[in-house]
Enzyme design. Structure first.
Site: not given
Ligand code: GLN
Length: 498
Positions: A81, A156, A180
């Site tokens: 990532k 994400s 995410s």
């Molecule tokens: N979807 C969640 C957010 O937008 C979690 C994102 C994540 O785990 N990095 O914050």
């Protein structure tokens, strides 16, 4: 079902590399060729073909000299990532702010996997600064879901998930602040584990919300996830919240526990089904698949009971106060002077900061920074930030109470399957609610895993989330592995990428 080279497990690759069936260089070239043909998925930001081939040749040498002595990850091609710092390679975080950031050092996770001999093929696409649930907020454009290219792969870590599902890499690293790792794993029919907070060092992982961020992996199976997790876990003095705890030998615990004397493999394990995870708002097919998966766990010997997490409804609001608050502090460093994009034209210092940040950040990041600064402001701190901290405690206590009755929890990872590109972009709150079952786990610091549990009537993958006691990743991996020995959901590949 597929037995294609690019959908094989890490264990299968490790055996084939040792048997000389193919070399690591050949395997790496195979993945690189698939990467080239799959650009339309936009799952990757930077492909490091040359570096990958050099690492592959090193791995081939090590395997020749050392064979069995080389670890199970030697020569296994991965993608990382793009928020893990990688020495000499762009680490963009999916943001224009960091579009020129060539990291001078490796993140802990990168260092560990590199030392184990794994090959780094590419850096994967992601929501900007990991803020999102669809990989649509990336400065580099949206990634697509290999199961249905008109849909999002989740986020994400959507680039990591799309790449593994499409057979562009054996597995991927990812991070999870509120879901995410688990949500994209669910949307792409993969196994994604978010370890307990503190289990894996955050050193070199660009910070979003430091009290919630945790690095982990997205893989094809629990067995692969166990191999990777064993490698990246453990104390690291460079992360002040890294734990001095012994790392269990996860791969060797997958068959432990029950099963002795002919009893079923999960006997002795109690699985709690939180009633809030099966209520309104969960798509019918998703709830049904999760229910069937729970019955499968029961067939494997687990005892099933119902539990309650009464403060579940508070998880999303609580998360969306705390995560932005921490983000507004963490992202203050991107000011064009210490780090990041720099405005070319400006009148004075204030104008410079304003233009730099206005140009460098996208809309979702700005929204979070505004909310974060607001809830931390003197007049609102008690009403929002402190209140959210109290809720966080109540949410953690819910889990503690549930774990008095059971060993792990099970439920759907997400209320719905993968949504269409663009569907939720105009409605941030709807986007936030796609993490309704995952946010709470980060707030409580617990480990969680998502595993493939079937498909809905549109043919889209459904994920089952298992949540464990603090530091008990081993039980999650064991339950997931036993489930995967008895089911074949995780062995299916998307038609266009089979
Ligand atoms: N979807 C969640 C957010 O937008 C979690 C994102 C994540 O785990 N990095 O914050």
């Amino acid at each position: 079902m597929t037995d294609a080279l690019h959908h094989r497990s890490i264990t299968a690759h490790a055996a084939a590399l040792r048997a000389g069936e193919y070399s690591c260089e050949e395997l790496t070239r195979h993945f690189l060729a698939r990467i080239e043909k799959s650009e339309r998925l936009n799952s990757l930001i930077t492909v490091t073909a040359e570096g990958a081939l050099a690492q592959a040749r090193d791995a081939d040498r090590a395997l020749r000299q050392n064979g069995g002595g080389a670890g199970a990850l030697a020569g296994i091609p991965l993608v990382h990532k793009d928020l893990f710092c990688t020495r000499g390679v762009l680490t963009s975080c999916g943001s224009k702010m960091l579009e020129n950031f060539i990291s001078p050092y490796d993140a802990h996770i990168i260092e560990k996997l590199g030392a184990a001999g794994a090959v780094s093929l590419a850096k994967s696409n992601m929501d900007e600064f990991a803020m999102g649930a669809s990989t649509e907020t990336s400065y580099y454009g949206a990634a697509r879901n290999p199961w249905d290219e008109a849909r999002v792969p989740g986020g994400s870590s959507g680039g990591s998930a799309a790449a593994v599902a499409a057979g562009l890499a054996a597995a991927a690293t990812a991070s999870d602040t509120g879901g995410s790792i688990r949500q994209p794993a669910a949307f792409c029919s993969l196994t994604g584990i978010k370890p307990s907070y503190g289990r894996v060092s955050r050193y070199g992982m660009v910070a979003f919300a430091s009290s919630l961020d945790q690095g982990g992996v997205i893989a094809r199976s629990a067995e692969d996830a166990a191999l990777l997790l064993r490698e990246i876990s453990g104390f690291d003095a460079r992360d002040a919240t890294s734990l001095r705890e012994e790392v269990p030998d996860y791969p060797n615990l997958l068959n432990g526990g029950g099963g002795g004397g002919g009893s079923p493999p999960l006997s002795g394990m109690t699985v709690g089904l939180p009633k809030e995870f099966f209520g309104d708002g969960v798509a019918e097919d998703v709830a049904a698949a999760a229910q069937t998966a729970a019955e499968q766990l029961q067939k494997l010997g687990a005892k099933i009971c119902e539990v309650e997490l009464p403060n579940s409804a508070a998880a999303v609001p609580c998360y969306y106060v705390l995560a932005p608050a921490e983000a507004s502090s963490n992202l203050a460093r991107f000011d064009g002077i210490r780090y990041g994009h720099r405005a070319a034209k400006y009148a004075d210092l204030n104008d410079f900061y304003e233009r730099t940040r206005a140009e460098g950040f996208g809309a979702e990041v700005k929204r979070r920074l505004l909310v974060g600064a607001f809830v931390l402001a003197a007049g609102y701190y008690d009403a929002y930030y402190i209140k959210a901290q109290k809720l966080r405690r109540l949410i953690a206590e819910d889990f503690a109470r549930a774990f008095e009755k059971c060993d792990i929890l099970a439920g759907p990872t997400t209320p719905q399957t993968a949504f269409a590109l663009g569907e939720k972009l105009g409605d941030p709150v709807a986007m936030y609610y796609s993490d309704i079952f995952t946010n709470a786990v980060n707030l409580a610091g617990l480990p969680g895993i998502s595993i493939p549990a079937g498909f809905d009537r549109a043919g889209l993958p459904v994920g089952l989330q298992l949540i464990g006691r603090y530091l008990d990743e081993a039980s999650l991996l064991r339950a997931a592995h036993q489930f995967q020995l008895a089911t074949d959901w995780h062995l299916r590949a998307p038609e266009n990428f089979s």
